[in-house]
Design an enzyme around this catalytic site. Sequence first.
Site, PDB file in Angstrom:
ATOM      1  N   GLU A 140       0.847  -1.237   0.112  1.00  0.00           N
ATOM      2  CA  GLU A 140       0.072   0.081  -0.095  1.00  0.00           C
ATOM      3  C   GLU A 140       0.992   1.276   0.192  1.00  0.00           C
ATOM      4  OE1 GLU A 140      -3.351  -0.345   2.381  1.00  0.00           O
ATOM      5  OE2 GLU A 140      -3.976   1.870   2.063  1.00  0.00           O
ATOM      6  N   ARG A 141       0.688   1.954  -0.905  1.00  0.00           N
ATOM      7  CA  ARG A 141       1.603   3.293  -1.094  1.00  0.00           C
ATOM      8  C   ARG A 141       2.974   2.931  -1.296  1.00  0.00           C
ATOM      9  NH1 ARG A 141      -2.957   5.570  -2.494  1.00  0.00           N
ATOM     10  NH2 ARG A 141      -4.588   5.622  -0.660  1.00  0.00           N
ATOM     11  N   ASN A 183      -3.187  -1.769   7.640  1.00  0.00           N
ATOM     12  CA  ASN A 183      -4.569  -2.363   7.272  1.00  0.00           C
ATOM     13  C   ASN A 183      -4.448  -3.895   7.087  1.00  0.00           C
ATOM     14  OD1 ASN A 183      -5.733   0.084   6.794  1.00  0.00           O
ATOM     15  ND2 ASN A 183      -4.927   0.425   4.793  1.00  0.00           N
ATOM     16  N   GLU A 267     -10.581   4.680   9.165  1.00  0.00           N
ATOM     17  CA  GLU A 267     -10.754   4.083   7.597  1.00  0.00           C
ATOM     18  C   GLU A 267     -11.370   2.832   7.455  1.00  0.00           C
ATOM     19  OE1 GLU A 267      -6.758   5.019   5.800  1.00  0.00           O
ATOM     20  OE2 GLU A 267      -7.431   7.047   5.613  1.00  0.00           O
ATOM     21  N   LYS A 341       0.885  10.753  13.444  1.00  0.00           N
ATOM     22  CA  LYS A 341       1.391  11.509  12.295  1.00  0.00           C
ATOM     23  C   LYS A 341       1.940  12.710  12.698  1.00  0.00           C
ATOM     24  CE  LYS A 341      -1.043   8.473   9.052  1.00  0.00           C
ATOM     25  NZ  LYS A 341      -2.034   8.431   7.768  1.00  0.00           N
ATOM     26  N   ASP A 346      -2.659  14.273   6.739  1.00  0.00           N
ATOM     27  CA  ASP A 346      -2.402  12.997   6.368  1.00  0.00           C
ATOM     28  C   ASP A 346      -1.039  13.165   5.366  1.00  0.00           C
ATOM     29  OD1 ASP A 346      -1.813  10.449   5.718  1.00  0.00           O
ATOM     30  OD2 ASP A 346      -3.606  10.087   4.407  1.00  0.00           O
ATOM     31  N   GLU A 368       5.064   9.626  13.624  1.00  0.00           N
ATOM     32  CA  GLU A 368       5.048   8.710  12.463  1.00  0.00           C
ATOM     33  C   GLU A 368       5.401   9.518  11.293  1.00  0.00           C
ATOM     34  OE1 GLU A 368       1.835   5.878  12.146  1.00  0.00           O
ATOM     35  OE2 GLU A 368       1.762   6.463  10.091  1.00  0.00           O
ATOM     36  N   GLU A 374       4.046   9.143  -0.813  1.00  0.00           N
ATOM     37  CA  GLU A 374       2.620   9.086  -1.246  1.00  0.00           C
ATOM     38  C   GLU A 374       2.029  10.519  -1.955  1.00  0.00           C
ATOM     39  OE1 GLU A 374      -0.041   7.847   1.879  1.00  0.00           O
ATOM     40  OE2 GLU A 374      -2.143   8.222   0.434  1.00  0.00           O
TER      41      GLU A 374
HETATM   42  O1  GCW Z   1      -1.971   7.882   3.971  1.00  0.00           O
HETATM   43  C1  GCW Z   1      -3.196   7.527   4.096  1.00  0.00           C
HETATM   44  C2  GCW Z   1      -3.097   6.244   2.931  1.00  0.00           C
HETATM   45  C3  GCW Z   1      -3.748   4.874   3.218  1.00  0.00           C
HETATM   46  C4  GCW Z   1      -3.122   4.692   4.646  1.00  0.00           C
HETATM   47  C5  GCW Z   1      -3.696   5.468   5.654  1.00  0.00           C
HETATM   48  C6  GCW Z   1      -3.003   5.045   7.156  1.00  0.00           C
HETATM   49  C7  GCW Z   1      -2.510   2.477   5.161  1.00  0.00           C
HETATM   50  O2  GCW Z   1      -3.770   6.818   1.877  1.00  0.00           O
HETATM   51  O3  GCW Z   1      -3.308   4.030   2.207  1.00  0.00           O
HETATM   52  O4  GCW Z   1      -3.155   3.309   5.113  1.00  0.00           O
HETATM   53  O5  GCW Z   1      -3.319   6.726   5.207  1.00  0.00           O
HETATM   54  O6  GCW Z   1      -1.955   5.927   7.435  1.00  0.00           O
HETATM   55  O7  GCW Z   1      -3.423   4.232   7.786  1.00  0.00           O
END
Ligand code: GCW
Length: 651
Positions: A140-141, A183, A267, A341, A346, A368, A374
């Site tokens: 993912e990403r 995920n 999510e 984060k 994001d 984080e 991304e």
């Molecule tokens: O940055 C977003 C991404 C998702 C990611 C999510 C997260 C792993 O688009 O792909 O999922 O954050 O940090 O959980």
Amino acid sequence: MDMMYDCWLSAGKDDNFDRAKKYFCSVTAPDGRVVSSAVKELCNTAERLFGISPCVDGDADKGFVLRIDASLGAGAYKTEITDDAVYITGGDGNGVLYGVYRFLILTGGGYPDDRIAVSESPAYAVRMIDHWDNGDGGIERGYAGRSIFFSDYAVTEDMTRITDYARLLSSVGINAVCINNVNVHRNESYFITDRYLDKISALADTFGDYGIKLYLSVNYAAPIEIGGLDTADPLDSGVKSFWADMAKNIYAHIPGFGGFLVKADSENRPGPFTYGRDHADGANMLAEALRPYGGIVIWRCFVYNCHLDWRDRSIDRARAAYDHFKPLDGRFADNVYLQIKNGPMDFQIREAVSPLFSGLDKTNMFAEFQITQEYTGQQKDLCYLVPMWKECLDFNTFRNGKPFVKDRILGAAGVSNIGDSHCWTGAPLAGANLYGFGRLVFDPSLSAGEIAEEWVRASVTSDEKDSELITKMLLSSRDIYESYTSPLGVGWMVVPHYHYGVDIDGYEYSPWGTYHYSDCHGMGVDRTVATGTGYTSQYAPENADMYENIDTCPEELLLFFHHVPYTHMLKSGETLIQHIYDSHFEGADRAAELAHQWETLKGRVPDDYFETVRERFEMQTANAERWRDVVNTYFHRKSGIDDIHNRKVYD
Ligand code: GCW
């Protein structure tokens, strides 16, 4: 030697090792698992560079003399160089290994002895890389190929690449790795069971040789999905014993297991909210299961509602982490670490620092960061991210005692940017971000420039002029990327879900909470207490007041905090709309200039390296032009205001 694959461990690409040759005659070292990896590294280097096998004996006073002195502290090391010997003393095995790698990296970079003879001590106990790798091998990403750990729901048994990865990570002081995506889907939920644990324990062993602990992301709903229970309620005794059994079995397979990383209630992932419980209940329950074995729970704070109504301008996704976690401060077990984060949204190219770093006083925190690009160019566009991470670490929260984020956190995690691409990171220059992350979280006082220069000299070239040019390119890259993408902190404007390239309204009428609210008068998100979402109140008064007032709000975050007319005058003396035109024209020009600068290195770096990077700059130039034209046209249409310099803005 293969510069692409070896990255900053490509000792021998220049002649810098010649003067160190004399030390490679002998290696003296104490016993120990991690120390023996350090010895192996020295012996392999001797073999590769000089075709010699050093004698490895117990007590010589020449060559490399590795020692342990616990009083230095875990992970710390000290290097002394004399005519006859290089003494590398570590606080433990990891310290010895880090010292050896620093010697090899700095020597390879052509640094003088006084720069190589250093002593360093890690700022944080946990320095971690998080992989978003899925069992099927997809990432993912990920922008650097497929997973090096998994394919077709099987765990790799070939340890060659894993060993080389462990070498790269430990060479910059990383001591923790989570190998699977936060995920956690159905198949990966079984990673914590016998179906996978034997294979995963082989990975853990390989990482363990390099002083790196392995962690797993777990599915909060595992008790239901793989345990046959009908609930995942953290207060349910069946759920508690499910996790206790899991932990027991994991540690039977992997005695040095680090713990769990958890994305819950985010999510559409399951979490304690389903049962009317909060995140302290959820995290503490898992922490109890791991406690007997010394494991920890890393609980992510990326918790927000992704089903928002764009029509309701009073709600604000940026508020979510603070609103959820601030009230829980003090309720988390001592082996729970909240992972926050850097920004409240994001991983945008520019956003404010998360107010949660200032909000929590009685809770263990990790920061984080996202190494994988991304939203920052997906390893096509050059974007050296260390300056951005430093802004977060150096942020003054104005809280008593420990005001700076870097002093408030106990560890840091970076989302990996590697895959099975030959150069690991898809784009060779993106290696600077992986290296930079490791170095920065080992020693946050390093400057982005020092780190960039070290990386360039060790990985690409130590030629004075060429390395200076590449370092300069890296250091300007974040600014360039920012200037042709979304303006002044507003963020987003990217192609939905894919997140590369421009789509200004792509998320504007969506449920994701990522809006810019542009109309014919102005744009930006009003996050003030006076007239907006009240987000500014989540900071200490010194910061809250600064952000609240449009005149004191740092201009690079203007549209993050305020809804501003296009005619608003910036400190530069230009209007907001003119700034948008100027920065986008300049940004695209500067992106093209990066490509031209790289062209001057033809013949100065190996051809395959040169070509791979050149192709990326071509993509970046096209991307920047497209952003420029779409953004300028969009805001020209909205505002009806012309560029005062009459450059080409499409109708
Ligand atoms: O940055 C977003 C991404 C998702 C990611 C999510 C997260 C792993 O688009 O792909 O999922 O954050 O940090 O959980």
